[in-house]
Structure formats: structure tokens, C-alpha cells
Design an enzyme around this catalytic site. Structure first.
Site, PDB file in Angstrom:
ATOM      1  CG  ASN A 176      96.471   9.166  69.575  1.00 50.42           C
ATOM      2  OD1 ASN A 176      96.718   8.937  70.759  1.00 50.42           O
ATOM      3  ND2 ASN A 176      95.945   8.267  68.781  1.00 50.42           N
ATOM      4  CB  CYS A 224      96.179   3.999  61.243  1.00 49.72           C
ATOM      5  SG  CYS A 224      96.797   3.454  59.670  1.00 49.72           S
ATOM      6  CG  ASP A 225      94.237   5.793  66.899  1.00 49.23           C
ATOM      7  OD1 ASP A 225      93.018   6.033  66.722  1.00 49.23           O
ATOM      8  OD2 ASP A 225      94.699   5.429  67.993  1.00 49.23           O
ATOM      9  CB  VAL A 226      94.489  11.530  63.190  1.00 47.46           C
ATOM     10  CG1 VAL A 226      94.475  13.005  63.555  1.00 47.46           C
ATOM     11  CG2 VAL A 226      95.767  11.177  62.442  1.00 47.46           C
TER      12      VAL A 226
END
Length: 198
Positions: free
Chosen positions: A58, A52-54
Site C-alpha cells: 500500500n 489501518c493497513d500500512v
């Protein structure tokens, strides 16, 4: 991770001023390695995990500049049938271009939101214009084309058009024929949320 995040190597202004630009080979290997990591999370680990947060912040790099996914704070454990899972079609051409998807400081207003400009360049047969200056000269044209096509396929709004992570890996590795992506409607307008690099 001794080399920090991919973000620090893609966007660190003092690196750029010294001419220390991340080379194409490393960029492409990071794209493939990240896709393989996501494939593992989606299809191969015991519980299916959607990150959900690539984004470059990250993706951490070890001493060999190999990517490791980090920051699973927004991750979701879901069943194997997650085709209807929420998707914010923002896309990430940042690793190819070395610029943010949303940049309101760009001198040319057509570059404020990068995905539609990049999609147009591809349609006009000018794919190498998307690659960061200083990198394009030594970039593998076929790898660039595959990376750009995959990026556009991944930001399609219609879920049946978006490839699975298994297909993404195969297309990046040249083991699967590339589809011809349409310019997604999401690419002609900036995303609604403030985080533009997911």
C-alpha cells in the site's frame, strides 16, 4: 504510480536474481516519507485518519521513488484523541530486512517470525545483521539504528510506550533522542491474523 508498489521492489524475486536490490538510501527515504504521510493523516489534515493497513503493498512509488500512501479501504475517521484506538502490534521491519515478517519457508526456524530475531540482534549489538544482504555494505549505520529502534518502539503493546507519528518522524530524522526499546511481548509470537505486514 510509474514505479509500482514498494512491495514489488522489496520482494520481487526476479529483481533479486538480477541483483537489483533497493538501496538503503531509497529505503530510508521511503520510511521517512511514509512516516510523514501518516503524521499528516493523524495530526495535520482536517479529519484525523488512521490508515489501518500500512504495508509495502500500500505504499506506491512515483517516478522519483517517492512514497504515496494508498488503499484507504480500512481507514477510520476518528477524533483527535485516539490514544485508545485498536492497535495490532505486528510492526514492519520488512523495509529494512527485505524479507517478510512471517516466512514459514525460512531454513532457520528462528527466522519464521522475524521481529523477535531482529530484536535479539539489536540487543546483541548486531543491528547490521537485520539489513538485507547486498544493502548493509552501503547503509548508513546511524540511519539503520534509528530505523530499527523506531520499528521496535512502534510494536510495543503498551500504548504509552509507543511513539506518536510526530515522534517517529523526529526520531527517524535524528531530531529527537532515541529511547531504548524493550523486546515487546508481541514480538515473541506471530500475529493472530493472516495479514502479517500491517
Amino acid at each position: 504510480m510509474p514505479k509500482g508498489s514498494l512491495n514489488s521492489l522489496l520482494f520481487k524475486s526476479n529483481c533479486k536474481s538480477k541483483g537489483e536490490v533497493l538501496d538503503w538510501k531509497t529505503r530510508f527515504e521511503n520510511a521517512v516519507g511514509t512516516a510523514r504521510g501518516l503524521l499528516y493523516l493523524h495530526e495535520e489534515c482536517r479529519d484525523c485518519i488512521i490508515h489501518c493497513d500500512v504495508k509495502p503493498e500500500n505504499i506506491l512509488l512515483d517516478s522519483n521513488l517517492s512514497p504515496k500512501l494508498a488503499d484507504f479501504g480500512l481507514a477510520k475517521l476518528v477524533g483527535r484523541d485516539f490514544s485508545h484506538f485498536w492497535h495490532d502490534a505486528v510492526g514492519n521491519l520488512e523495509i529494512i530486512s527485505g524479507r517478510r515478517n512471517l516466512d514459514l519457508t525460512a531454513q532457520d526456524s528462528s527466522l519464521y517470525y522475524f521481529p523477535p530475531w531482529a530484536a535479539t540482534q539489536m540487543q546483541q549489538g548486531k543491528t547490521m545483521n537485520i539489513v538485507e544482504e547486498g544493502v548493509a555494505e552501503e547503509a548508513d549505520m546511524e540511519e539503520v539504528r534509528r530505523a530499527c529502534v523506531v520499528a521496535l518502539l512502534c510494536i510495543q503493546e503498551e500504548e504509552e510506550v509507543r511513539p506518536s507519528m510526530g515522534q517517529v518522524v523526529q526520531m527517524l530524522e535524528g531530531k529527537m533522542e532515541l529511547q531504548t526499546p524493550q523486546i515487546p511481548s508481541s514480538a515473541v509470537r506471530p500475529p493472530h491474523r493472516s495479514d502479517t505486514s500491517s
